[in-house]
Design an enzyme around this catalytic site. Structure first.
Site, mmCIF file in Angstrom:
data_model
loop_
_atom_site.group_PDB
_atom_site.id
_atom_site.type_symbol
_atom_site.label_atom_id
_atom_site.label_comp_id
_atom_site.label_asym_id
_atom_site.label_seq_id
_atom_site.Cartn_x
_atom_site.Cartn_y
_atom_site.Cartn_z
ATOM 1 C CE LYS A 38 1.794 -37.226 -77.889
ATOM 2 N NZ LYS A 38 3.194 -37.209 -77.458
ATOM 3 N NE ARG A 134 11.526 -38.593 -78.797
ATOM 4 C CZ ARG A 134 10.321 -38.706 -78.281
ATOM 5 N NH1 ARG A 134 9.632 -39.829 -78.398
ATOM 6 N NH2 ARG A 134 9.766 -37.701 -77.624
ATOM 7 C CE1 TYR A 258 -9.115 -65.178 -94.253
ATOM 8 C CE2 TYR A 258 -9.592 -63.530 -92.569
ATOM 9 C CZ TYR A 258 -9.674 -63.956 -93.884
ATOM 10 O OH TYR A 258 -10.293 -63.190 -94.823
ATOM 11 C CG MET A 306 -9.916 -55.561 -93.016
ATOM 12 S SD MET A 306 -9.854 -55.254 -94.783
ATOM 13 C CE MET A 306 -8.268 -55.915 -95.216
HETATM 14 C C1 LIG Z 1 3.064 -37.243 -75.975
HETATM 15 C C2 LIG Z 1 3.879 -36.364 -75.110
HETATM 16 C C3 LIG Z 1 3.508 -36.119 -73.781
HETATM 17 C C4 LIG Z 1 2.377 -36.841 -73.097
HETATM 18 O O1 LIG Z 1 2.843 -38.088 -72.645
HETATM 19 P P1 LIG Z 1 1.902 -39.085 -71.817
HETATM 20 O O2 LIG Z 1 2.776 -40.249 -71.512
HETATM 21 O O3 LIG Z 1 0.800 -39.462 -72.756
HETATM 22 O O4 LIG Z 1 1.419 -38.352 -70.644
HETATM 23 C C5 LIG Z 1 4.253 -35.189 -73.067
HETATM 24 N N1 LIG Z 1 5.322 -34.572 -73.630
HETATM 25 C C6 LIG Z 1 5.727 -34.814 -74.886
HETATM 26 C C7 LIG Z 1 6.917 -34.126 -75.420
HETATM 27 C C8 LIG Z 1 5.039 -35.735 -75.664
HETATM 28 O O5 LIG Z 1 5.454 -35.986 -76.907
#
Ligand SMILES: *Cc1c(COP(=O)(O)O)cnc(C)c1O
Length: 363
Positions: A38, A134, A258, A306
């Site tokens: 992802k 969640r 800055y 930046m």
């Molecule tokens: C992102 C995610 C993972 C992977 O988690 P890591 O800590 O990066 O291994 C696994 N399961 C779900 C549902 C996630 O959203």
């Protein structure tokens, strides 16, 4: 690759990702593993990463339909799981066409699925809220949801999935409670199940189940804050590097950048590297954050701008324009930079800016 000669790039070592995937599989040899890609493979380039893993990976997991279709369009044929399922009933048409596996985490999604008219049976994994609070169904609701899906003529595979809230805290009892809640929800039903993120792959073998879901470990980062024996076996997959574009000699009392956050306490050589917060280098990086210049460790001095950062080159008289700078990678742990900035490597990687070319190597 890029039209610009700006020296900044993120080199992605695909052979390291393959090594890390095999390492994850070795920890859970009886399970299949969905490589979590992802968010553009945590900033590493999801198409390139998925292609590099394609001959070995049992499947992939992404957050949303667009991410899945990008992989299908690039020729990835393995299972792809949508970790949050669909966001509207219309998306089910494309899920069906692309042959994706969906998480079902709420009654609205359940209703859309039951009302769908797919051409092929849908694959649905029921999200159980084992304690993350969640998304997902309460454990008590599982049997009912499972029955509804199993009894539906156009649903094929029905699985179960849950996610740990504290698996990165080694030995934390909350993970055991979540495993118990998950098992209670399933009530002995023979469903295909998936529980383990990277932290659970490495530390909770009871959670391995049918499918693991390693994410951050694929990119070479230990999921644990505390030391863990596996950490040394993971290979960092990203080297974020730039170059020195200016060097000057400053006097004691001269402020840098800055706000004059850093003030020279003696005559200093200060170099500028071409990277800033617009590229994803964290603006919160404090003075002293480690960097590597020309292979030698030194430190950030002054606020991150930046497009530029300022580095202490005192005593490195031979370092001049064009010297290579490593912001994180094999010699500068991304996790350490993240810790100093009050965040985690996940956020650094996914925050890499659009103007940073990804250069894929190996595999
Ligand atoms: C992102 C995610 C993972 C992977 O988690 P890591 O800590 O990066 O291994 C696994 N399961 C779900 C549902 C996630 O959203």
């Amino acid at each position: 690759m890029s039209a610009s000669d700006r020296p900044l790039r993120a080199r992605v070592h695909l052979d390291a990702i393959l090594h890390n995937y095999r390492f994850a599989k070795g920890f859970a040899p009886a399970s299949r593993a969905l490589a979590v890609v992802k968010a553009n493979a945590y900033g590493h380039g999801s198409v390139a990463v998925a292609r590099a893993l394609a001959s070995e990976a049992d499947g992939f997991a992404v957050a949303c339909l667009d991410e899945a279709l990008e992989l299908r369009d690039s020729g990835i044929q393995a299972r792809i799981l949508l970790l949050e399922g669909v966001f509207s009933p219309d998306e089910i048409v494309q899920v069906d066409r692309a042959g994706l596996t969906m998480v079902v985490h709420c009654r609205e999604q359940l209703g859309w699925l039951l009302a769908a008219r797919p051409e092929r049976p849908l694959a649905c994994w029921i999200k159980v809220d084992s304690g993350m609070h969640r998304v997902g169904f309460a454990p008590e609701a599982f049997a009912e949801i499972h029955a509804a899906l199993s009894g539906c003529g156009h649903v094929g595979e029905v699985g179960a999935i849950s996610h740990f809230a504290r698996a990165d805290e080694l030995g934390h009892p909350y993970s055991e409670r979540q495993i118990a809640a998950f098992d209670r929800a399933l009530g002995g039903l023979p469903v295909m199940s998936s529980l383990a993120n990277s932290a659970a792959v490495l530390s909770l073998s009871r959670a391995h189940r049918d499918w693991t879901r390693p994410g951050i470990m694929l990119y070479g980062i230990s999921p644990f804050v505390d030391p863990h024996p596996s950490a040394g076996e993971l290979r960092p997959a990203m080297t974020l590097e730039s170059g020195i574009i200016s060097v000057r000699t400053l006097q004691a009392g001269d402020p840098v950048g800055y706000g004059g956050r850093f003030v020279c306490d003696r005559p200093m050589r200060v170099g500028v590297a071409a990277i800033g917060y617009a590229d994803g280098y964290p603006r919160h990086a404090p003075d002293g954050t480690p960097v590597l210049v020309d292979g030698r460790p030194t430190r950030l001095v002054g606020r991150v701008s930046m497009d530029m950062i300022t580095l202490d080159l005192t005593g490195m008289d031979d370092v001049g324009l064009g010297a290579p700078v490593q912001l994180w990678g094999d010699r500068v742990p991304a996790a350490e930079v993240a810790r100093l900035c009050g965040t985690i490597a996940y956020e650094l990687f996914t925050g890499i800016g659009r103007r940073v070319p990804l250069v894929h190597e190996g595999a």
